[in-house]
Design a protein around this motif. Structure first.
Motif, PDB file in Angstrom:
ATOM      1  N   PRO A   2       0.811  -1.231   0.000  1.00 44.52           N
ATOM      2  CA  PRO A   2       0.000   0.000   0.000  1.00 44.52           C
ATOM      3  C   PRO A   2       0.839   1.273   0.000  1.00 44.52           C
ATOM      4  CG  PRO A   2      -0.138  -1.113   2.123  1.00 44.52           C
ATOM      5  CD  PRO A   2       0.645  -2.008   1.232  1.00 44.52           C
ATOM      6  N   HIS A   3       0.347   2.258  -0.728  1.00 45.82           N
ATOM      7  CA  HIS A   3       0.863   3.622  -0.653  1.00 45.82           C
ATOM      8  C   HIS A   3      -0.250   4.476  -0.059  1.00 45.82           C
ATOM      9  CE1 HIS A   3       3.412   1.965  -3.805  1.00 45.82           C
ATOM     10  NE2 HIS A   3       4.235   2.983  -3.616  1.00 45.82           N
ATOM     11  N   ILE A   4       0.113   5.372   0.849  1.00 51.44           N
ATOM     12  CA  ILE A   4      -0.904   6.288   1.360  1.00 51.44           C
ATOM     13  C   ILE A   4      -0.394   7.719   1.269  1.00 51.44           C
ATOM     14  CG2 ILE A   4      -1.945   4.595   2.917  1.00 51.44           C
ATOM     15  CD1 ILE A   4      -0.513   6.090   5.211  1.00 51.44           C
ATOM     16  N   THR A   5      -1.350   8.638   1.127  1.00 52.46           N
ATOM     17  CA  THR A   5      -1.030  10.056   1.046  1.00 52.46           C
ATOM     18  C   THR A   5      -1.846  10.775   2.116  1.00 52.46           C
ATOM     19  OG1 THR A   5      -0.750   9.776  -1.318  1.00 52.46           O
ATOM     20  CG2 THR A   5      -0.990  12.026  -0.525  1.00 52.46           C
ATOM     21  N   TRP A  59      -0.996   1.157   7.990  1.00 52.08           N
ATOM     22  CA  TRP A  59      -1.284   1.652   6.644  1.00 52.08           C
ATOM     23  C   TRP A  59      -2.178   2.886   6.671  1.00 52.08           C
ATOM     24  CZ3 TRP A  59      -3.145  -3.669   4.300  1.00 52.08           C
ATOM     25  CH2 TRP A  59      -2.094  -4.593   4.385  1.00 52.08           C
ATOM     26  N   CYS A  60      -1.959   3.772   7.632  1.00 54.04           N
ATOM     27  CA  CYS A  60      -2.805   4.954   7.737  1.00 54.04           C
ATOM     28  C   CYS A  60      -2.031   6.015   8.504  1.00 54.04           C
ATOM     29  CB  CYS A  60      -4.119   4.621   8.451  1.00 54.04           C
ATOM     30  SG  CYS A  60      -3.877   3.697   9.962  1.00 54.04           S
ATOM     31  N   VAL A  61      -2.445   7.258   8.332  1.00 51.39           N
ATOM     32  CA  VAL A  61      -1.736   8.349   8.994  1.00 51.39           C
ATOM     33  C   VAL A  61      -1.794   8.187  10.515  1.00 51.39           C
ATOM     34  CG1 VAL A  61      -3.758   9.865   8.868  1.00 51.39           C
ATOM     35  CG2 VAL A  61      -1.479  10.862   9.130  1.00 51.39           C
ATOM     36  N   GLU A  62      -2.907   7.654  11.023  1.00 50.03           N
ATOM     37  CA  GLU A  62      -3.021   7.457  12.469  1.00 50.03           C
ATOM     38  C   GLU A  62      -1.974   6.467  12.958  1.00 50.03           C
ATOM     39  OE1 GLU A  62      -5.529   7.180  10.314  1.00 50.03           O
ATOM     40  OE2 GLU A  62      -7.284   8.305  10.968  1.00 50.03           O
ATOM     41  N   GLY A  63      -1.743   5.403  12.156  1.00 55.11           N
ATOM     42  CA  GLY A  63      -0.778   4.384  12.554  1.00 55.11           C
ATOM     43  C   GLY A  63       0.643   4.933  12.596  1.00 55.11           C
ATOM     44  N   ILE A  64       0.976   5.763  11.600  1.00 54.22           N
ATOM     45  CA  ILE A  64       2.317   6.352  11.568  1.00 54.22           C
ATOM     46  C   ILE A  64       2.480   7.316  12.742  1.00 54.22           C
ATOM     47  CG2 ILE A  64       3.891   7.793  10.223  1.00 54.22           C
ATOM     48  CD1 ILE A  64       2.538   6.674   7.693  1.00 54.22           C
ATOM     49  N   ALA A  65       1.443   8.140  12.965  1.00 56.04           N
ATOM     50  CA  ALA A  65       1.493   9.108  14.065  1.00 56.04           C
ATOM     51  C   ALA A  65       1.621   8.381  15.406  1.00 56.04           C
ATOM     52  CB  ALA A  65       0.230   9.969  14.054  1.00 56.04           C
ATOM     53  N   ARG A  66       0.929   7.271  15.525  1.00 53.02           N
ATOM     54  CA  ARG A  66       0.941   6.495  16.778  1.00 53.02           C
ATOM     55  C   ARG A  66       2.357   6.011  17.093  1.00 53.02           C
ATOM     56  NH1 ARG A  66      -2.691   2.462  15.274  1.00 53.02           N
ATOM     57  NH2 ARG A  66      -4.340   4.025  15.529  1.00 53.02           N
ATOM     58  N   THR A 114     -16.426  15.185  16.515  1.00 56.66           N
ATOM     59  CA  THR A 114     -17.170  15.804  15.428  1.00 56.66           C
ATOM     60  C   THR A 114     -16.383  15.572  14.137  1.00 56.66           C
ATOM     61  OG1 THR A 114     -17.924  17.473  16.975  1.00 56.66           O
ATOM     62  CG2 THR A 114     -18.226  17.933  14.627  1.00 56.66           C
ATOM     63  N   VAL A 115     -17.034  14.908  13.205  1.00 55.17           N
ATOM     64  CA  VAL A 115     -16.357  14.550  11.952  1.00 55.17           C
ATOM     65  C   VAL A 115     -15.833  15.806  11.273  1.00 55.17           C
ATOM     66  CG1 VAL A 115     -16.649  13.500   9.680  1.00 55.17           C
ATOM     67  CG2 VAL A 115     -17.818  12.525  11.682  1.00 55.17           C
ATOM     68  N   ASP A 116     -14.521  15.804  10.950  1.00 53.80           N
ATOM     69  CA  ASP A 116     -13.965  16.912  10.177  1.00 53.80           C
ATOM     70  C   ASP A 116     -13.378  16.371   8.873  1.00 53.80           C
ATOM     71  OD1 ASP A 116     -11.423  15.813  10.735  1.00 53.80           O
ATOM     72  OD2 ASP A 116     -11.293  16.954  12.613  1.00 53.80           O
ATOM     73  N   GLU A 117     -12.975  17.278   7.998  1.00 54.88           N
ATOM     74  CA  GLU A 117     -12.539  16.868   6.662  1.00 54.88           C
ATOM     75  C   GLU A 117     -11.317  15.943   6.727  1.00 54.88           C
ATOM     76  OE1 GLU A 117     -13.799  17.036   3.726  1.00 54.88           O
ATOM     77  OE2 GLU A 117     -15.552  18.166   4.441  1.00 54.88           O
ATOM     78  N   ALA A 118     -10.305  16.342   7.521  1.00 56.19           N
ATOM     79  CA  ALA A 118      -9.075  15.552   7.590  1.00 56.19           C
ATOM     80  C   ALA A 118      -9.376  14.151   8.103  1.00 56.19           C
ATOM     81  CB  ALA A 118      -8.051  16.246   8.489  1.00 56.19           C
ATOM     82  N   GLY A 119     -10.183  14.077   9.147  1.00 56.05           N
ATOM     83  CA  GLY A 119     -10.498  12.772   9.731  1.00 56.05           C
ATOM     84  C   GLY A 119     -11.287  11.904   8.772  1.00 56.05           C
ATOM     85  N   ILE A 124     -11.506   7.355   5.006  1.00 53.21           N
ATOM     86  CA  ILE A 124     -11.774   6.793   3.679  1.00 53.21           C
ATOM     87  C   ILE A 124     -10.516   6.148   3.106  1.00 53.21           C
ATOM     88  CG2 ILE A 124     -12.346   7.427   1.298  1.00 53.21           C
ATOM     89  CD1 ILE A 124     -14.250   9.554   2.571  1.00 53.21           C
ATOM     90  N   SER A 125      -9.348   6.806   3.338  1.00 51.13           N
ATOM     91  CA  SER A 125      -8.090   6.231   2.857  1.00 51.13           C
ATOM     92  C   SER A 125      -7.834   4.875   3.511  1.00 51.13           C
ATOM     93  CB  SER A 125      -6.949   7.213   3.145  1.00 51.13           C
ATOM     94  OG  SER A 125      -5.706   6.566   3.024  1.00 51.13           O
ATOM     95  N   ALA A 126      -8.017   4.811   4.838  1.00 50.89           N
ATOM     96  CA  ALA A 126      -7.802   3.542   5.553  1.00 50.89           C
ATOM     97  C   ALA A 126      -8.789   2.486   5.073  1.00 50.89           C
ATOM     98  CB  ALA A 126      -7.954   3.764   7.052  1.00 50.89           C
ATOM     99  N   GLN A 127     -10.026   2.914   4.882  1.00 53.35           N
ATOM    100  CA  GLN A 127     -11.082   2.009   4.404  1.00 53.35           C
ATOM    101  C   GLN A 127     -10.673   1.392   3.061  1.00 53.35           C
ATOM    102  OE1 GLN A 127     -14.575   4.260   3.371  1.00 53.35           O
ATOM    103  NE2 GLN A 127     -15.954   2.544   3.763  1.00 53.35           N
ATOM    104  N   GLU A 128     -10.183   2.243   2.155  1.00 52.97           N
ATOM    105  CA  GLU A 128      -9.814   1.744   0.831  1.00 52.97           C
ATOM    106  C   GLU A 128      -8.605   0.821   0.885  1.00 52.97           C
ATOM    107  OE1 GLU A 128      -9.290   5.114  -1.683  1.00 52.97           O
ATOM    108  OE2 GLU A 128     -11.447   5.408  -1.966  1.00 52.97           O
ATOM    109  N   VAL A 129      -7.577   1.261   1.606  1.00 57.06           N
ATOM    110  CA  VAL A 129      -6.345   0.470   1.648  1.00 57.06           C
ATOM    111  C   VAL A 129      -6.586  -0.872   2.346  1.00 57.06           C
ATOM    112  CG1 VAL A 129      -4.035   0.389   2.633  1.00 57.06           C
ATOM    113  CG2 VAL A 129      -4.816   2.449   1.489  1.00 57.06           C
ATOM    114  N   LEU A 130      -7.332  -0.837   3.447  1.00 55.70           N
ATOM    115  CA  LEU A 130      -7.587  -2.086   4.177  1.00 55.70           C
ATOM    116  C   LEU A 130      -8.419  -3.047   3.342  1.00 55.70           C
ATOM    117  CD1 LEU A 130      -8.317  -0.672   7.747  1.00 55.70           C
ATOM    118  CD2 LEU A 130      -6.381  -2.111   7.079  1.00 55.70           C
TER     119      LEU A 130
END
Lengths: 606, 522
Positions: A2-5, A59-66, A114-119, A124-130
Motif C-alpha cells: 500500500p501507498h498512502i497520502t 497503513w494509515c496516517v493514524e498508525g504512523i502518528a501512533r 465531530t467529523v472533520d474533513e481531515a479525519g 476513507i483512505s484507511a477504508q480503501e487500503v484495508l
C-alpha cells in the motif's frame, strides 16, 4: 504494497509534533517499515509506501502518528476500548442466510468526535487500503461507516435474493453521476439516483456495483445490513445506502462495521479503525454481534475485540542477545524499547512477556518481538560484524561444465547470446515446423508437449522453451544488421515437459550454436561440434557418432542425431528453408544443440 | 609500458612506387602532368596525387596558373560528326526543293534547335522562302558556320580544349553567343568554357638528391607467397603499401556482456566462500511459498502473482507434484497450523496439503535456499542465480523472466550483526560501494529483516538487496537448529547501468532490439 497520502498537518496534529518535517518523517517512517516517497511529497502532503503486510494498522496516517507518539513518550498509548468490558451500544443480529455468502460482521459506535474533513479523508483512505490490500479487493474484508444518530437498533445482517424488491434501497450516488453508464453502456438518467435499486440492479448497472461485483465471488444472494425500522444501511461489500450510509463533516455519532469471510480478520480490521477514531478523540462503544451459527469465537462476539489469545509471546533476553549478536544486551533495555514501540511488557528477570495492542496480532514467535526491539532502538545501533567462519566456495558441477563448454565455443569463434526462457508455442513449435504431439519429440532433446502456463497473461510468453535453437533463430532475426558471418551460441536452461517426473518436467542445461552466412553448410558446423566434443575427450567414431535422422526443422537428409555411448546428446543439421522462411531469414543456417547434462554424464562415465 | 610514438620526430614513410616513378620523370623546367605522367608510365590522375605528395615532401615544386579553355560538349561532338544545324539545312536544300517542314526534318537534332537555326538563316537571308518552297541562297554569312564546324572537328580531337583567345574575332563572337548562359537552361550548346588551374611541376634540389638515392624500378606485389619465399624472388620485388584507413569489419567472438556481468558476481561470491545451488524452474507451491512460511491465503499468492503450470494431458487444468520429497510436507504444514517444532503460533488456518503440490514456475530464488535447508552444512554459505518468473506485464521494467541472486549462510555463531557485515561486504565486493545504510524491511520468511541501501558511484543511494534471519518456522521443520541468514541482491539495475541500457528486456539477446552486438560492457 500500500501507498498512502496524507496532509502533513494531520500527521503533526496526531503525533503531537507541531514541527515535524519531511526529513523527520523520512527517518521515523522506518518505525512502520515505511518509505517516504520523496518525489511525490511536500511539506504539505506526504506519500509513504508501507511494506509490512502483517501490520495493516500501519497503513494509515493514524498508525504512523501512533508510532512516532509512542516512541517519544516511551510507552504505549492506552486504549480502553480494547478491554472488552463496556456495555454494548447496540446489537447486530445475524441471519442464518449469510453463513454461505459472507458470514461475519463486527461493528462499533464512535461518539464525541465531530467529523472533520481531515479525519473523514483519513478514514476513507484507511477504508480503501484495508479493503483492497488486507481484504483482497473487498473479498475477505469490507468496511462501512454510517450516521449512528439515525439508526434504529438492533441492526439485522441477512442475505436476500438479488432481485428482492422488499430490500431495494437508494444506493450512494457515485462521484460523477452525469458520466455514469449502466451495464449495457447507456447513460443513467438523473432521476434514477433518487430511486430504489435491488441488489441485482446495483451489481448490473451501478458503477460502484459493477466495479466491485467480483468481491461477492458469484454469490446468488446479497448480504444486507438493515436497521430495526427496515431501513437498509448498506449492501456489503458493494455499497452503502444514500440514506444512513452517507457520512459528512459535522456528524458526531458514527457506526462503523466490517464484514468478511474470516472472523479474526474482520475483528482486527474493526480494532484498527476503532484505534484510529479513538486517536482523533472519539469515545468507542462496543457493538455485540449475535450469530445463529457457531463461530471460532462463539455465538456472541463483541467488537472492538481484545483478541487476547493472539497477542502475547514469551521472550528470553538471551535469545535476543544471540539473534542480534549483542552479548551485553540487558533485558531491561529490551523491555524499555519495546514499551516505546507500543508494546505492553511484563519482565521477570531475564524473561519478558510481550503483549501487542489489540490493533495488531502479528506476533507468531519470539523473533517478532526481537525485531520490534531492534527497530524501536534503530538499526544504526547495530555495528556490523564480518563473517567469522571459514567456508569453501564452489560452483555447481553442472555450472563448471557449462562454463568449460562456453569457453570452448568462444575459442571456436562463436559469440555468446543469452535468452529468455518464456516464449510462445509459435516460436518453439510452429515456426520450427513442429507439432505438440508426443510423436513430435526428438529423443530427449525436445518434446511434443511443452511446459505451458495455465494462467497465461500474454500469448508471447505462454510456454517455457524446451530447446534453444529457436532462441538463436530469434537472435538471428534481430541481428541482420550485424557483420556476417554470424556464429552464435547460448549455454542455457530449458524445461522439458516430462509426465514421468515428480515435477512433470526436467530442467536441463543445453548448448546450442547457430551458423549463418551465404555459404553456411553442414560440414563447417560439424567441424565445430567435433572440436567441442573432442575437447571433452570424445572423438568421432569411437567417442560419438552422427546418425542421419529426420527432424522437421532441418533439411531432409541433412539432420543428424548426436549419439555417444548409447546416449542421445542432441541434433546437428542444416535448418530447413521452410523454417528460415517462417523466421524471415534469407541466408542458409546450420545449427546444433547438445544436452549438456547428458554430455557430462557420458564424459564423467556416469 | 613501451614508449609511445608521440613526441619524437615525425616518421617519413618511404616513397610509394608511383611517387618514385614521378620523381624519376620530373624535369628541371615546370611542366604539366599531361607531359610528365606519360614519362612516369602513369595516367595523369594517378600522377596527380603522387606529384602532390612529392610537393608536400619538398621534392617537387609546383606553380599554378588559372586558364580558360574552350572545350567541346557532347552536343558539340555530335555536331562535329554530323555537321552544324545551319550547314545541314543547306545540304538538305542542295539536294532538291523542299518545304519548310522538310527543310527542318533533320534526324538526331532537337526541333527547337533546328527551328532557331532556320530562323537565324532566314533572317540573314541565307535561306529564302518562296511560297511553299524553301531554297538556300549564297552569301558571306555561311563562312562563320563553316568555320565553327571546323572548330568543332578540331575540338573533338583535343580533350584539353583550346584557348579562346586564339580564335578569329568573328568566330569568337559566334562561339561566345553559343556558350551556355550562366542562368537558364543548359543542354544543346556545343561548347563550354572551363576555367582550370594548370599546375606545373619541376624537381627541387632536394628532389634531385632524393632521386639520386632511388634504386632501379622493381616489380610491385601485393602478397608475399610461399613460392617467393622458396625461390627467393621476394628479394627482387617491392611490396605495395597498404591502406590503413579502412579497417575491415570482423565478427568477434565474445561473452555475452550480461552473462559476463553475472559471471563476475559469481566469481565474487565464490571468493567469499559461497557454494552454488541450482534447481528446477518448475516447483511446487510448497517449495516456492509454503516452505517459506507464506500462508496459503496470502494476497501475493493469488492467480495474478505466479504462473501455474498446465497439465499437458488436461488442457486448462493445473498440474501437481506427486509428492513433496524428503518428508518435508508435514512439518511445514504443522508450522502453518501452529503445531510445528518452532513453537510458533502459526497462521491459524487449515493447511491445504493438496494445493501445496500445485506446480508453478519458480517465482523467487529463495526456493533454492528453502530446498537447501534439507541438507545444509553448518557452517555453510550458499548462493544461487535463479531464473524467476512473475505474473507481470512485460515492459521496460519487467523482463519475461529474470535472474535473482540470493542465498543463505548457516552457522551456530552467526547473528543479525553478522548479516549486516555480510551485506556491507556485498556492497564493497559486488557493487564497489563502500557506504551503506540499513533500514527495516518485511519479508514473510525472515525476522528480523533488513534492506540494504548503498551509495553507488554513479547512481547515488539505491537498494542493493534484502536480507534477514530465516524465521524458525522456516528452518525448524528441516531440523535446522542454528541461525540461517537469507539474503538476496537486486543487481539488474546495476547491470543496466554497466551496459548502458534503459530497458531491462534488452539484457537478453533474443529480446534486444538489434540482437547480436547491441550490448557492450562499459
Amino acid at each position: 504494497m500500500p501507498h498512502i497520502t496524507f496532509p502533513m498537518a494531520d500527521l503533526r496534529a496526531l503525533a503531537g509534533e507541531p514541527a515535524l518535517s519531511l526529513d523527520d518523517l523520512d527517518r521515523l517512517s522506518t518505525l512502520v517499515k515505511g518509505e517516504l516517497k520523496r518525489r511525490h511529497s511536500s511539506e504539505a502532503e506526504a506519500k509513504v509506501e508501507l511494506q509490512d503486510t502483517n501490520r495493516p494498522d500501519t497503513w494509515c496516517v493514524e498508525g504512523i502518528a501512533r508510532a512516532i507518539r509512542q516512541r517519544r513518550r516511551g510507552q504505549p498509548d492506552a486504549y480502553p476500548c480494547f478491554q472488552g468490558d463496556a456495555a454494548p451500544a447496540g446489537t447486530i443480529e445475524v441471519d442464518a442466510s449469510v453463513e454461505r455468502v459472507r458470514p461475519f460482521v463486527a461493528g462499533f459506535v464512535a461518539r464525541g468526535w465531530t467529523v472533520d474533513e481531515a479525519g473523514l479523508l483519513a478514514f476513507i483512505s484507511a477504508q480503501e487500503v484495508l479493503s483492497r490490500n488486507f481484504g483482497r479487493q473487498r473479498k475477505s474484508v469490507a468496511i462501512g461507516i454510517y450516521d449512528a444518530a439515525r439508526i434504529a437498533w438492533p441492526v439485522r445482517y441477512l442475505a436476500a435474493p438479488l432481485e428482492a424488491r422488499e430490500h431495494a434501497f437508494v444506493p450512494l450516488t457515485p462521484p460523477n453521476p452525469g458520466d455514469a453508464r449502466d451495464g449495457a453502456g447507456r447513460p443513467i438518467p438523473a432521476a434514477r439516483w433518487a430511486e430504489r435499486w435491488t441488489p441485482g440492479e446495483v451489481l448490473r448497472d451501478h458503477p460502484t456495483g459493477r466495479e466491485f461485483a467480483a468481491a461477492l465471488q458469484g454469490a446468488d444472494r446479497a448480504p444486507l445490513l438493515v436497521d430495526a425500522a427496515g431501513e437498509v444501511l448498506s449492501f456489503p461489500p458493494i455499497i452503502n445506502s444514500q440514506g444512513l450510509g452517507r457520512v459528512v463533516a459535522g456528524m458526531t455519532e458514527l457506526f462503523v462495521e466490517v464484514t468478511g469471510t474470516t472472523l479474526d480478520q474482520v475483528l482486527l480490521t474493526a480494532n484498527v479503525l476503532a484505534a484510529n477514531l479513538a486517536d482523533r478523540g472519539a469515545r468507542i462503544e462496543p457493538v455485540r454481534t449475535v450469530y445463529p451459527f457457531d463461530t471460532p469465537r462463539g455465538p456472541e462476539v463483541q467488537a472492538p475485540h481484545p483478541l487476547e489469545d493472539r497477542r502475547s509471546i514469551e521472550l528470553e533476553a538471551a535469545e535476543a542477545r544471540r539473534l542480534l549478536g549483542e552479548p551485553d544486551l540487558a533485558a531491561d533495555e529490551v523491555a524499555r524499547w519495546l514499551a516505546a514501540f507500543g508494546l505492553d511488557v511484563a519482565r521477570q528477570g531475564e524473561r519478558l512477556r510481550v503483549t501487542t495492542p489489540a490493533y495488531r496480532v502479528d506476533y507468531l514467535h519470539a523473533v517478532d518481538a526481537i525485531e520490534d526491539f531492534a527497530i524501536a532502538r534503530g538499526y544504526e545501533a547495530l555495528s556490523p560484524l564480518m563473517p567469522e567462519e571459514f567456508t569453501v566456495g564452489a560452483l555447481a558441477p553442472m555450472t563448471l561444465f557449462a562454463d568449460l563448454a562456453r569457453e570452448r565455443m568462444l575459442g571456436l569463434g562463436y559469440e555468446e547470446a543469452i535468452g529468455n526462457l518464456l516464449t510462445s508455442v509459435d516460436e518453439v513449435r510452429q515456426k520450427m515446423n513442429l507439432g505438440e504431439r508426443p510423436e513430435d519429440a526428438f529423443g530427449a532433446l525436445h518434446g511434443g508437449p511443452l511446459v505451458r502456463i495455465q494462467n497465461v497473461m500474454n500469448r508471447n510468453y505462454a510456454v517455457v522453451r524446451d530447446w534453444v535453437v529457436p532462441t538463436l533463430l530469434e537472435v538471428e532475426r534481430r541481428s541482420t544488421g550485424a557483420v556476417y558471418p554470424h556464429r552464435v551460441f547460448e549455454a542455457g536452461e530449458v524445461a522439458a515437459w516430462d509426465a514421468s517426473q515428480n515435477l512433470a518436467s526436467r530442467t536441463e542445461q543445453r548448448l546450442a550454436a547457430l551458423l549463418v552466412h551465404d555459404k553456411a553448410g553442414f560440414s563447417e558446423l560439424q567441424g565445430v561440434l567435433d572440436q567441442l566434443l573432442r575437447s571433452f575427450g570424445l572423438a568421432f567414431g569411437d567417442g560419438y557418432q552422427l546418425l542421419v535422422r529426420a527432424h522437421p526443422s532441418f533439411i531432409p537428409g541433412r539432420a543428424t542425431a548426436i549419439v555417444a555411448r548409447g546416449a542421445e546428446l542432441g541434433v546437428l543439421g542444416e535448418v530447413h528453408p521452410e523454417v528460415l522462411t517462417r523466421w524471415g531469414l534469407y541466408s542458409p543456417a546450420v545449427a546444433f544443440e547438445v544436452r549438456l547434462d547428458a554430455l557430462r554424464g557420458v564424459v564423467s562415465g556416469q | 609500458m613501451s614508449e609511445s610514438a608521440g613526441g619524437g620526430a615525425p616518421l617519413t614513410p618511404p616513397l610509394t612506387p608511383n611517387e618514385a616513378a614521378v620523381l624519376r620523370a620530373a624535369g628541371d623546367a615546370p611542366e604539366p602532368l599531361t607531359a610528365l605522367a606519360p614519362r612516369a608510365g602513369l595516367r595523369p590522375d594517378q600522377a596527380q596525387s603522387s606529384a602532390e605528395g612529392l610537393v608536400a615532401r619538398g621534392l617537387l615544386s609546383r606553380e599554378e596558373e588559372a586558364t580558360v579553355r574552350l572545350v567541346i560538349t557532347d552536343a558539340g561532338r555530335a555536331q562535329a560528326e554530323q555537321g552544324v544545324p545551319e550547314l545541314r539545312i543547306r545540304r538538305r536544300l542542295e539536294q532538291g526543293p523542299a518545304t519548310i517542314q522538310e527543310a527542318q526534318d533533320l534526324p538526331g537534332l532537337d526541333k527547337a534547335a533546328v527551328g532557331a537555326a532556320f530562323g537565324a538563316l532566314k533572317k540573314a537571308g541565307l535561306v529564302v522562302v518562296e511560297g511553299p518552297q524553301v531554297r538556300a541562297a549564297p552569301g558571306d554569312g555561311w563562312a562563320v558556320h563553316e568555320a565553327r564546324e571546323g572548330l568543332l572537328r578540331r575540338l573533338a580531337d583535343a580533350p584539353e580544349g583550346l584557348d579562346p583567345a586564339s580564335l578569329e574575332p568573328a568566330l569568337l563572337q559566334d562561339v561566345e553567343a553559343r556558350l551556355p548562359a550562366k542562368r537558364g537552361k543548359k543542354g544543346g550548346e556545343p561548347f563550354e568554357r572551363q576555367e582550370a588551374r594548370a599546375r606545373r611541376y619541376a624537381i627541387t634540389p632536394a628532389g634531385a638528391v632524393a632521386r639520386a638515392t632511388l634504386g632501379a624500378a622493381r616489380p610491385e606485389v601485393a602478397q608475399l607467397t610461399p613460392q617467393m619465399l622458396k625461390d627467393g624472388s621476394w628479394r627482387d620485388v617491392s611490396f605495395r603499401a597498404f591502406n590503413v584507413a579502412h579497417p575491415p569489419a570482423t565478427p568477434s567472438a565474445r561473452r555475452n556482456p550480461y552473462r559476463a556481468f553475472l559471471d563476475q558476481v559469481k566469481q565474487t561470491l565464490l571468493a567469499l566462500g559461497f557454494e552454488e545451488m541450482t534447481g528446477s524452474v518448475v516447483e511446487p507451491e510448497f517449495w516456492n511459498m509454503d516452505a517459506l512460511f507464506l500462508p496459503q491465503f496470502h494476497p501475493a499468492r493469488e492467480i495474478h502473482d505466479v504462473y501455474f503450470v498446465e497439465d499437458a494431458a488436461r488442457p486448462g487444468e493445473c498440474v501437481f507434484a506427486r509428492e513433496i520429497e524428503g518428508g518435508a510436507l508435514e512439518p511445514v504444514a504443522l508450522e502453518h497450523e501452529g503445531q510445528g517444532r518452532s513453537g510458533s503460533r502459526g497462521w491459524n488456518y487449515a493447511f491445504d496439503r493438496q494445493r501445496t503440490k500445485r506446480l508453478v514456475l519458480r517465482s523467487q530464488g529463495t526456493v533454492l535456499s528453502a530446498r537447501a535447508l534439507q541438507a545444509v552444512k553448518t557452517p555453510g554459505k550458499y548462493f544461487g542465480m535463479a531464473r524467476c518468473f512473475r505474473f507481470d506485464d512485460v515492459d521496460e521494467t519487467h523482463a519475461p523472466d529474470f535472474f535473482q541472486i540470493e542465498g543463505i549462510v548457516s552457522s551456530e555463531r552467526t547473528s543479525f550483526r553478522h548479516l549486516l557485515g555480510l551485506l556491507e561486504l556485498f556492497a564493497r565486493q559486488v557493487a564497489k560501494a563502500p557506504e551503506v545504510k540499513f533500514v527495516p524491511a518485511y519479508f514473510p520468511f525472515t525476522e528480523p529483516s533488513v534492506e540494504v541501501h548503498m551509495r553507488h558511484p554513479d547512481l547515488g543511494w539505491m537498494e542493493l538487496g534484502g536480507a534477514g534471519i530465516f524465521r524458525p518456522e522456516v528452518t525448524r521443520p528441516h531440523g535446522v537448529e542454528g541461525t540461517v541468514i537469507a539474503w538476496g541482491l537486486g543487481l539488474d539495475r546495476m547491470a543496466m547501468v554497466a551496459l548502458g541500457i534503459k530497458d531491462i528486456r534488452h539484457l537478453f539477446t533474443n529480446n534486444s532490439p538489434e540482437g547480436l552486438g547491441s550490448l557492450r560492457l562499459k
